[in-house]
Design an enzyme around this catalytic site. Structure first.
Site, PDB file in Angstrom:
ATOM      1  N   CYS A   1       2.394   1.824  -5.529  1.00 17.59           N
ATOM      2  CA  CYS A   1       2.037   0.407  -5.474  1.00 17.59           C
ATOM      3  C   CYS A   1       1.941  -0.209  -6.862  1.00 17.59           C
ATOM      4  O   CYS A   1       2.277  -1.376  -7.053  1.00 17.59           O
ATOM      5  CB  CYS A   1       0.704   0.229  -4.751  1.00 17.59           C
TER       6      CYS A   1
ATOM      7  N   ILE B   1      -4.037   4.651   0.578  1.00 19.69           N
ATOM      8  CA  ILE B   1      -4.467   5.000   1.929  1.00 19.69           C
ATOM      9  C   ILE B   1      -5.570   6.060   1.891  1.00 19.69           C
ATOM     10  O   ILE B   1      -6.517   6.020   2.685  1.00 19.69           O
ATOM     11  CB  ILE B   1      -3.268   5.518   2.752  1.00 19.69           C
TER      12      ILE B   1
ATOM     13  N   PHE C   1       0.841  -1.195   0.000  1.00 17.95           N
ATOM     14  CA  PHE C   1       0.000   0.000   0.000  1.00 17.95           C
ATOM     15  C   PHE C   1       0.875   1.244   0.000  1.00 17.95           C
ATOM     16  O   PHE C   1       2.047   1.210   0.397  1.00 17.95           O
ATOM     17  CB  PHE C   1      -0.953   0.011   1.206  1.00 17.95           C
ATOM     18  N   CYS C   2       0.290   2.348  -0.459  1.00 22.21           N
ATOM     19  CA  CYS C   2       0.969   3.639  -0.481  1.00 22.21           C
ATOM     20  C   CYS C   2      -0.092   4.729  -0.384  1.00 22.21           C
ATOM     21  O   CYS C   2      -1.265   4.430  -0.169  1.00 22.21           O
ATOM     22  CB  CYS C   2       1.823   3.790  -1.740  1.00 22.21           C
ATOM     23  N   THR C   3       0.284   5.972  -0.535  1.00 19.54           N
ATOM     24  CA  THR C   3      -0.641   7.068  -0.266  1.00 19.54           C
ATOM     25  C   THR C   3      -1.838   7.065  -1.202  1.00 19.54           C
ATOM     26  O   THR C   3      -2.987   7.076  -0.763  1.00 19.54           O
ATOM     27  CB  THR C   3       0.087   8.420  -0.359  1.00 19.54           C
TER      28      THR C   3
END
Length: 327
Positions: A187, A209, A180-182
């Site tokens: 990703c 996120i 996961f990433c912002t």
């Protein structure tokens, strides 16, 4: 009431004419009072913009009018104040810099997992959950139990994968990996890279996120802390409301209440993360800049520094340690 619409957007798509797209895009954003940072590269577009709702929607429609970007992904939130000082449209070698050639994010990305299905996946003990953001982002919030690779930049991520794939590594003999990433863009690239390295069951949080915090009720959340964002809000919480962090203007690290209460914190000049790490020449520049900030504040004006919006025609910016927008 929040007055500014914020849109985080990206699309991996082949744009061989990306240099020619910059000037018209900049002018269109400027006409619609939209600020922020947009990155263009041959592999696509990435950025975050903000402005009046009708202006931001106009820019999104302008981008999607290009058939190649008709499926452009974006996420919306609101800000009480304009979260960007200026508009930048930059030409890059990559829209998110990994430094590995020929990572086919457009065709090789892992399996998308919707936010309402994410909890079940990461609760599975056979799944390795990896936060692909940088250490300063992870420091203020992450999913409970997620692995922090402790990278200072995304370019370090491939090396971490190689190290952890060896004997005794976190990824060794692991068949299921969730990342996961912002906002989702890192990703797409990281899962594509893992698949190129032979990992078959690779997943990533669709919309990142930000989409999770927007859609998953806080009482059901596995998220712990706040989420760093690349604008003047600094961080957001559930519902994408503005968080409680500020930015150190000397080192760009997010600062919580304890950091700001430290004797090492001097607004605009130093914080516990960077105290003693800058030269006297740098410190003098920080002091002078802070004087200008305080002068603007006393006049009830906003200090925005030197205008740096357009690159020289056709030039491609080299990647730095901290990009204007990582998502």
């Amino acid at each position: 009431m929040a007055h500014f619409l914020v849109a985080a957007l990206y699309k991996f798509v082949h744009l061989p004419d990306y240099r020619a797209l910059r000037e018209p895009l900049f002018d269109f954003c400027e006409r619609h009072e939209v600020k922020g940072t947009l990155l263009l590269a041959e592999e696509g577009i990435n950025g975050t913009i903000a402005g009046p709702s009708e202006g931001v929607q106009a820019v999104l429609a302008y981008l999607r009018a290009d058939p190649r970007m008709a499926a452009l992904s974006h996420k919306e939130s609101w800000a009480q104040e304009m979260p960007f000082y200026r508009l930048k449209v930059k030409l890059k070698r990559e829209i998110v810099t990994m430094g590995i050639p020929n990572v086919q994010a457009q065709s090789m990305a892992g399996t998308y997992v919707k936010p309402d299905e994410w909890n079940a996946l990461i609760d599975d003990p056979d799944v390795v959950v990896v936060d692909v953001r940088n250490d300063y982002e992870v420091s203020i919030g992450s999913f409970a139990g997620a692995v922090n690779p402790h990278t200072e930049s995304f370019t370090e991520f491939p090396q971490w994968v190689q190290e952890q794939s060896g004997e005794g590594g976190l990824l060794n003999k692991k068949t299921r990996v969730a990342m996961f990433c912002t906002g989702g863009i890192r990703c797409e690239k990281s899962t594509a890279y893992l698949r190129s390295q032979g990992f078959e069951q690779v997943y990533h949080l669709e919309g990142g996120i930000l989409k999770y915090l927007e859609t998953v009720p806080s009482e059901q959340s596995r998220w712990d802390g706040e989420c760093f964002v690349f604008d003047e809000r600094v961080s957001v919480v559930h519902g994408l409301d503005q968080g409680h962090y500020e930015l150190c203007r000397a080192c760009r690290q997010p600062l919580g209440a304890a950091d700001r209460a430290s004797d090492l914190f001097v607004e605009g000049i130093s914080c516990p993360h960077c105290y003693g790490k800058h030269s006297e020449e740098q410190m003098q520049r920080f002091r002078e800049r802070q004087k200008q900030v305080e002068l603007a504040r006393s006049r009830r004006q906003r200090h925005i520094g030197v205008r740096m919006d357009k690159q020289p025609a056709g030039s491609v910016e080299q990647p730095g340690k901290h990009s204007d927008t990582a998502e």
